[in-house]
Write a protein that holds these residues in place. Structure first.
Motif, short mmCIF file in Angstrom:
data_model
loop_
_atom_site.label_atom_id
_atom_site.label_comp_id
_atom_site.label_asym_id
_atom_site.label_seq_id
_atom_site.Cartn_x
_atom_site.Cartn_y
_atom_site.Cartn_z
N GLY A 78 0.82 -1.21 0.00
CA GLY A 78 0.00 0.00 0.00
C GLY A 78 0.85 1.26 0.00
O GLY A 78 0.39 2.34 -0.38
N LEU A 79 2.11 1.13 0.42
CA LEU A 79 3.02 2.28 0.42
C LEU A 79 3.43 2.71 -0.99
O LEU A 79 3.85 3.84 -1.19
CB LEU A 79 4.28 1.95 1.23
N PHE A 80 3.30 1.83 -1.97
CA PHE A 80 3.73 2.16 -3.33
C PHE A 80 2.96 3.37 -3.87
O PHE A 80 3.57 4.27 -4.43
CB PHE A 80 3.58 0.95 -4.24
N ALA A 81 1.67 3.40 -3.69
CA ALA A 81 0.87 4.53 -4.16
C ALA A 81 1.24 5.81 -3.41
O ALA A 81 1.33 6.89 -4.02
CB ALA A 81 -0.62 4.23 -4.00
N VAL A 82 1.48 5.70 -2.12
CA VAL A 82 1.85 6.87 -1.31
C VAL A 82 3.14 7.50 -1.83
O VAL A 82 3.28 8.72 -1.85
CB VAL A 82 2.03 6.45 0.18
N PHE A 83 4.07 6.67 -2.30
CA PHE A 83 5.36 7.16 -2.80
C PHE A 83 5.36 7.38 -4.31
O PHE A 83 6.41 7.65 -4.90
CB PHE A 83 6.47 6.20 -2.39
N GLY A 84 4.19 7.28 -4.95
CA GLY A 84 4.09 7.53 -6.39
C GLY A 84 4.77 6.46 -7.23
O GLY A 84 5.17 6.72 -8.37
N LEU A 85 4.88 5.25 -6.69
CA LEU A 85 5.52 4.16 -7.41
C LEU A 85 4.49 3.41 -8.25
O LEU A 85 3.32 3.31 -7.87
CB LEU A 85 6.18 3.19 -6.42
N PRO A 86 4.90 2.87 -9.39
CA PRO A 86 3.96 2.14 -10.25
C PRO A 86 3.37 0.92 -9.54
O PRO A 86 4.02 0.30 -8.70
CB PRO A 86 4.83 1.69 -11.43
N ALA A 87 2.14 0.58 -9.92
CA ALA A 87 1.45 -0.57 -9.35
C ALA A 87 2.03 -1.89 -9.85
O ALA A 87 1.82 -2.93 -9.25
CB ALA A 87 -0.04 -0.51 -9.68
N ARG A 88 2.81 -1.81 -10.93
CA ARG A 88 3.40 -3.02 -11.56
C ARG A 88 4.44 -2.56 -12.56
O ARG A 88 4.36 -1.46 -13.09
CB ARG A 88 2.27 -3.78 -12.24
N LEU A 89 5.43 -3.40 -12.81
CA LEU A 89 6.41 -3.13 -13.86
C LEU A 89 6.24 -4.19 -14.94
O LEU A 89 6.13 -5.37 -14.63
CB LEU A 89 7.85 -3.20 -13.32
N ASP A 90 6.17 -3.76 -16.18
CA ASP A 90 6.05 -4.70 -17.29
C ASP A 90 7.42 -4.87 -17.92
O ASP A 90 8.25 -3.98 -17.91
CB ASP A 90 5.04 -4.20 -18.32
N GLY A 91 7.65 -6.03 -18.45
CA GLY A 91 8.95 -6.30 -19.03
C GLY A 91 8.82 -6.75 -20.41
O GLY A 91 9.48 -7.11 -21.21
#
Length: 116
Positions: free
Chosen positions: A103-116
């Motif tokens: 849940g901290l990812f959204a707080v820190f503006g981090l993507p919900a997933r990384l695609d490769g």
């Protein structure tokens, strides 16, 4: 940059070389507290081997270097795993804290997933 390179290649020898002799590692909410490069090396090559293949996305927390850590996801790409906060002093890592709260990812503006 050296930390990210070592972690993403899962070059534990290079990662351990960046650690201060009194480094501590924690992983809230688990009751995990390790001290010293030898103990961290054992953990990364044992229980922590699930981190192999992970990707890091930089951010900051409380004025310190921090990273969204993404583990390989079934079917491809990478899924959020932990917010890593890295404490350093005099060019050495003195603290490695992984907060296992995606849940901290959204707080820190981090993507919900990384695609490769």
């Amino acid at each position: 940059a050296r930390y990210v390179e070592a972690f993403e290649r899962y070059d534990i020898t290079a990662l351990v070389a960046l650690l201060h002799e009194d480094v501590v590692m924690s992983m809230p909410p688990y009751n995990l507290w390790l001290q010293g490069p030898v103990e961290m090396e054992k953990w990364f090559l044992g229980t922590g081997i699930g981190c192999q293949g992970s990707r890091l996305v930089p951010t900051a927390a409380n004025g310190q270097a921090a990273f969204g850590s993404y583990r390989p996801a079934p079917g491809g790409g990478w899924a959020p795993w932990a917010l890593q906060v890295i404490d350093d002093a005099d060019g050495r890592i003195v603290g490695h804290h992984s907060f296992l709260d995606t849940g901290l990812f959204a707080v820190f503006g981090l993507p919900a997933r990384l695609d490769g």
